[in-house]
Design a protein around this motif. Sequence first.
Motif, PDB file in Angstrom:
ATOM      1  N   MET A 159       1.049  10.143  -6.842  1.00 25.91           N
ATOM      2  CA  MET A 159       0.703   9.321  -5.739  1.00 25.91           C
ATOM      3  C   MET A 159      -0.791   9.452  -5.448  1.00 25.91           C
ATOM      4  SD  MET A 159       1.088   9.970  -1.510  1.00 25.91           S
ATOM      5  CE  MET A 159      -0.104  11.331  -1.543  1.00 25.91           C
ATOM      6  N   ALA A 160      -1.537  10.579  -5.697  1.00 21.56           N
ATOM      7  CA  ALA A 160      -2.876  10.498  -5.599  1.00 21.56           C
ATOM      8  C   ALA A 160      -3.772   9.766  -6.484  1.00 21.56           C
ATOM      9  CB  ALA A 160      -3.743  12.208  -5.476  1.00 21.56           C
ATOM     10  N   GLY A 182       5.463   8.443  -5.938  1.00 27.45           N
ATOM     11  CA  GLY A 182       5.290   9.777  -6.094  1.00 27.45           C
ATOM     12  C   GLY A 182       6.528  10.611  -5.429  1.00 27.45           C
ATOM     13  N   ALA A 183       7.097  10.169  -4.553  1.00 31.27           N
ATOM     14  CA  ALA A 183       8.297  10.583  -3.883  1.00 31.27           C
ATOM     15  C   ALA A 183       9.616  10.654  -4.755  1.00 31.27           C
ATOM     16  CB  ALA A 183       8.803   9.857  -2.500  1.00 31.27           C
ATOM     17  N   VAL A 184       9.645   9.620  -5.344  1.00 33.73           N
ATOM     18  CA  VAL A 184      10.916   9.450  -6.427  1.00 33.73           C
ATOM     19  C   VAL A 184      10.642  10.490  -7.526  1.00 33.73           C
ATOM     20  CG1 VAL A 184      10.164   7.513  -8.093  1.00 33.73           C
ATOM     21  CG2 VAL A 184      12.578   7.804  -7.302  1.00 33.73           C
ATOM     22  N   LEU A 185       9.357  10.748  -8.100  1.00 32.43           N
ATOM     23  CA  LEU A 185       9.034  11.420  -9.087  1.00 32.43           C
ATOM     24  C   LEU A 185       9.530  13.025  -8.663  1.00 32.43           C
ATOM     25  CD1 LEU A 185       8.286  12.505 -11.842  1.00 32.43           C
ATOM     26  CD2 LEU A 185       5.873  12.232 -10.928  1.00 32.43           C
ATOM     27  N   ALA A 196       0.684  -1.203  -0.130  1.00 26.12           N
ATOM     28  CA  ALA A 196       0.201  -0.089  -0.130  1.00 26.12           C
ATOM     29  C   ALA A 196       0.717   1.383   0.102  1.00 26.12           C
ATOM     30  CB  ALA A 196      -0.944   0.025   1.334  1.00 26.12           C
ATOM     31  N   MET A 197       2.063   1.072   0.167  1.00 24.00           N
ATOM     32  CA  MET A 197       3.092   2.167   0.302  1.00 24.00           C
ATOM     33  C   MET A 197       3.807   2.700  -1.218  1.00 24.00           C
ATOM     34  SD  MET A 197       2.881   3.444   3.411  1.00 24.00           S
ATOM     35  CE  MET A 197       4.192   4.558   3.611  1.00 24.00           C
TER      36      MET A 197
END
Length: 209
Positions: free
Chosen positions: A150-151, A36-39, A29-30
């Motif tokens: 991410m969303a 999103g974080a790496v982008l 689920a993470m």
Amino acid sequence: MKKYIVELIGTFFLVLTVGCTSIGNGAGAMAPLAIGAVLMVMIYAGGYISGAHYNPAVTLGVWLRGKCDTKDVIPYWIAQFIGALAAAVVVNHCLKVGATVLPMTLPVAASLVSEFLFTFALVYVVLTTATAKGTEGNSFYGLAIGMTVMAGAYAVGNISGAVFNPGVALGVTMMGMAGWSSLWIYLVSEFIGGAAAAGVFRMVNPADN
């Protein structure tokens, strides 16, 4: 040339993260948070050099918006697709060797709509936070773009796989997460979504044209 290298590197790490967090004993689920974080961090790392598109649909949207030279469009796409392919090879033959991968069965209509909508959202956010006069010089554009992905991944990941990027689409297909027969769904919906976002941006921001 340095712009194209940056695009290759950013797309590589994006697709690598998608593969590593989604295949085998991944992040569960993470995974959308990691993607999103790496982008986000790759955008901050390369934005000042190439604009940090890392996505052929973004490049299309930025070009239609008038902030990408025509001579750069095809080289950007080539660099992005090479980065995606390289990441798929590393995942398949080094990091996730032997992991069982089953391609998603995509509902065509729902996947087309999902990929169109969130690619539209992604490219629209890129244009409004990274190219608009009203947000010029801000420090939040990378976070906004990463959070959009991410969303979207949380919202429609169980419908279409939450790709929103023709380069990622090629990468996940190479990694076996999607079937080759489904690749057209991603390409059609994502390129149309990117073009539509550019059109809407130009309509609501006439002073930026």
